[in-house]
Structures are given as structure tokens and as C-alpha cells.
Design a protein around this motif. Structure first.
Motif, PDB file in Angstrom:
ATOM      1  N   ILE A 190       0.839  -1.193   0.000  1.00  0.00           N
ATOM      2  CA  ILE A 190       0.000   0.000   0.000  1.00  0.00           C
ATOM      3  C   ILE A 190       0.878   1.249   0.000  1.00  0.00           C
ATOM      4  CG2 ILE A 190      -1.734   1.293   1.324  1.00  0.00           C
ATOM      5  CD1 ILE A 190      -2.832  -1.383   2.322  1.00  0.00           C
ATOM      6  N   ARG A 225      -4.319   6.923  -2.191  1.00  0.00           N
ATOM      7  CA  ARG A 225      -3.822   5.564  -1.932  1.00  0.00           C
ATOM      8  C   ARG A 225      -3.690   4.795  -3.240  1.00  0.00           C
ATOM      9  NH1 ARG A 225      -6.832   0.414   0.944  1.00  0.00           N
ATOM     10  NH2 ARG A 225      -7.756   0.328  -1.138  1.00  0.00           N
ATOM     11  N   VAL A 238      -2.527   0.732  -4.546  1.00  0.00           N
ATOM     12  CA  VAL A 238      -2.259  -0.616  -4.035  1.00  0.00           C
ATOM     13  C   VAL A 238      -1.755  -1.501  -5.168  1.00  0.00           C
ATOM     14  CG1 VAL A 238      -3.208  -2.551  -2.725  1.00  0.00           C
ATOM     15  CG2 VAL A 238      -4.203  -0.280  -2.448  1.00  0.00           C
TER      16      VAL A 238
END
Ligand SMILES: *Cc1c(COP(=O)(O)O)cnc(C)c1O
Length: 340
Positions: free
Chosen positions: A281, A315, A317
């Protein structure tokens, strides 16, 4: 489109699909699906726990753990960034009638002192502290890792105060691949563990809850009550078994690719700060004159999607579907950045 929204975007590989098609199945509500039974035995054994339960989602495994570990009017201690507090629709109140004490930890993690200080004294007018929930890796903590050495003092506080300890191990295998710690060491410290098969491990559906035999017996009953009793679920369990046999070690590649994304982001003028990257992450903040939405919209126009994690926070990922070619393309889009 390069999708860095979440590691839940993984799709089964051809080999996993073959394993699914060849699964031997039965009616799991009667406990008669051999592949589900095999998966449950495998995960229980991995953590050194007595039994396990295959469920449709990690939300259900967490909710079942809270349900079985607590009574109504009890209190659950967890970090204020945890999944059970933010992302389970206050299900703890609905299913279990409990209260949560969301303690502000650091990067999604609590210390033993914080847990101890959060325990309620025994007065009739206070909720009764009953359960502590830790998350590893901590999603909103940026994929941060708890080490066993950090868990041990929390484990002791729980033992001393007769509190149950549950692990939301949605991404536990990411942590274990990064540290080299063993699943059984984690099993020893926790009364129950929830493990997601549908994140970086790459199965399409499913999570497993482990614990003592009588705990799982109760959880199995409430799983039916919540509508989670599945019939020929062995086709899905086969995907989970395949993932656990073949797709654990490769999580290290996701971590390495996340580091590469972080390095590219750190060089961009529009990026204020890339937070520490420990697993798959990547969380970063954009400069004060920008918003996450503006940057995300520029990315989207160039073929990259990621998620806003706050007004100026983004974010990304990495997972099974993101290989070196995707990282290269994503890097080019990140470097193109935003025209203001
Ligand atoms: C994804 C996740 C869960 C479970 O989510 P489901 O989508 O219900 O499977 C639980 N905890 C954490 C930390 C997660 O990231």
C-alpha cells in the motif's frame, strides 16, 4: 486502464480457474463439502488453531468474531483507523449490541499501554471491556506491519485482564512475507484470526476465520443466521487453497513494486510527502494548493485509477494483476502528473 484502487481487483489466473473447475464439492451447510473442509483444516493448521470457518467476506469473519467473543453492552478496543470501526457499517452495534472504543494509535497500531489505559473499570454504569482487535497489516495505517514483539505486551495485557484478542488479518500474509515471522507464532497469541483470500492472495471470493473448536461452532451458527451458509462453496474454497499453495511468496513482488511507485512519486513536485511504505500500500499527500480529486482526475484521463484517502491524500495498491509493465506505464502517468 491501470487499476491501483485495491488488491481486491485481483482476478483468478488460468491455473486457479482450473483448480476451481476440478474441485470436489458437496453441501457445506451440512459440512459435506470436501474442498471447504480441506481449506478450513489447512488454515486452522497453519495458525495452530483447532478449527476454521470459510465465509463470503472479511467483514463477515470480523463480525462473527465480535459476535462470538462478546455479549451485548460489552466494549471492544481497537485502533481508531481500524476496518471494524470505519468500514463495517457499524455492524458491531447491529449484530452484537456492543460499543467500540476507537483508540488513536500510530499508523493503525496500538501499544500495550494504550490498550491497558482503555480498559474500563468495573462499574455498573460503564460498558464492560471484553475484546481487543488488532489489524495486520493496518490498511488505513498505510499497510503498516505489527511485529510479534509489539503484540506480546498487548497479549499479556489481554491475558491479565481476561480479554479476548482477535486479529483482523485481512492482509496478514503480506506482513508475514515481509517479516519472515511464522503463522503459528501469530496463532499462539490470538484467540481468533480472520484471513482474506480475496485481496493480494488473489482468490475471487472468501475469508477464513480460525479459533478454538467451540468458538468456531458458535461462529458457524451465526454465519447461517447472517445468511452466509453456502452450499457447493468448494469451487470458491479451491481458489483459496490454490492461492495459499501458490500465491503467498509472490506478495514480496507486490511490496517491491510498491516501493518503485513510491520512489517515482517522491520525485514529483506536486507530491508533498510519500508516507512510509512497508507492504503493498502506497499512501501519499499532494501539495497544499492541490486536492486529491484534481490529481486523480489527471491520472484518470491518462489511464490510471487510484483512490482518494482524504482531501489531499491518495492511496495506491499493488497486487497480482500489476506486473512490471503496469508499473512502468503507471510511472509514466505519475511523471506526466498534473497541469495546473
Ligand atoms: C478488506 C478488509 C476486510 C474485509 O473486507 P471484505 O471486503 O468484507 O472482504 C477486513 N479488514 C481489512 C483491514 C480489510 O482491508
Amino acid at each position: 486502464m491501470i487499476n491501483l484502487l485495491s488488491d481486491t481487483a485481483t482476478k483468478p489466473t488460468p491455473e486457479m480457474l482450473t483448480a476451481m473447475m476440478q474441485a470436489e464439492v458437496g453441501d457445506d451447510v451440512f459440512g459435506e463439502d470436501p474442498t471447504v473442509n480441506k481449506l478450513e483444516a489447512y488454515v486452522a493448521d497453519m495458525f495452530g488453531h483447532e478449527a476454521a470457518l470459510f465465509c463470503p467476506s472479511g467483514t463477515m469473519t470480523n463480525q462473527l468474531a465480535i459476535k462470538v467473543h462478546t455479549n451485548a453492552l460489552d466494549e471492544v478496543i481497537c485502533d481508531h483507523d481500524s476496518h471494524i470501526w470505519h468500514y463495517e457499517s457499524a455492524g458491531f452495534a447491529w449484530h452484537s449490541g456492543v460499543r467500540i472504543n476507537p483508540v488513536p494509535g500510530s499508523r493503525g497500531k496500538l501499544t500495550a499501554d494504550q490498550v491497558e489505559a482503555a480498559i474500563q473499570p468495573a462499574y455498573d454504569w460503564l460498558a464492560r471491556t471484553r475484546l481487543v482487535v488488532l489489524e495486520n497489516t493496518a490498511n488505513r495505517g498505510g499497510g503498516s506491519i505489527y511485529r510479534i514483539a509489539e503484540v506480546d505486551p498487548i497479549f499479556k495485557v489481554c491475558q491479565d485482564n481476561k480479554l479476548s484478542l482477535h486479529l483482523d488479518g485481512a492482509r496478514l500474509m503480506n506482513a508475514l512475507v515481509a517479516t519472515g515471522e511464522s503463522p503459528s507464532a501469530w496463532g499462539k497469541r490470538f484467540d481468533s484470526i480472520s484471513l482474506c483470500l480475496s485481496k493480494g492472495l488473489g482468490a475471487p471470493v472468501g475469508s477464513v476465520l480460525t479459533g478454538k473448536a467451540d468458538f468456531i461452532r458458535e461462529a458457524r451458527r451465526f454465519r447461517k443466521v447472517m445468511g452466509g451458509g453456502m452450499r457447493q462453496a468448494g469451487y470458491l474454497a479451491a481458489a483459496g487453497l490454490y492461492a495459499l499453495h501458490h500465491q503467498v511468496d509472490r506478495l514480496a513482488e507486490d511490496h517491491e513494486r510498491a516501493q518503485r511507485l513510491g520512489a517515482v512519486l517522491a520525485e514529483q513536485a506536486y507530491v508533498k510527502q510519500v508516507r512510509e511504505i512497508e507492504t503493498n500500500i502506497v499512501i501519499f499527500d499532494v501539495q497544499d494548493h492541490l486536492t486529491a480529486e484534481e490529481v486523480l482526475s489527471a491520472y484518470r484521463q491518462n489511464g490510471l485509477i487510484a483512490s482518494a484517502f482524504g482531501k489531499r491524500t491518495i492511496r495506491m495498491v499493488t497486487y497480482l494483476g500489476i506486473g512490471d509493465a503496469e508499473i512502468q506505464k503507471a510511472s509514466a502517468i505519475i511523471e506526466k502528473g498534473i497541469v495546473v
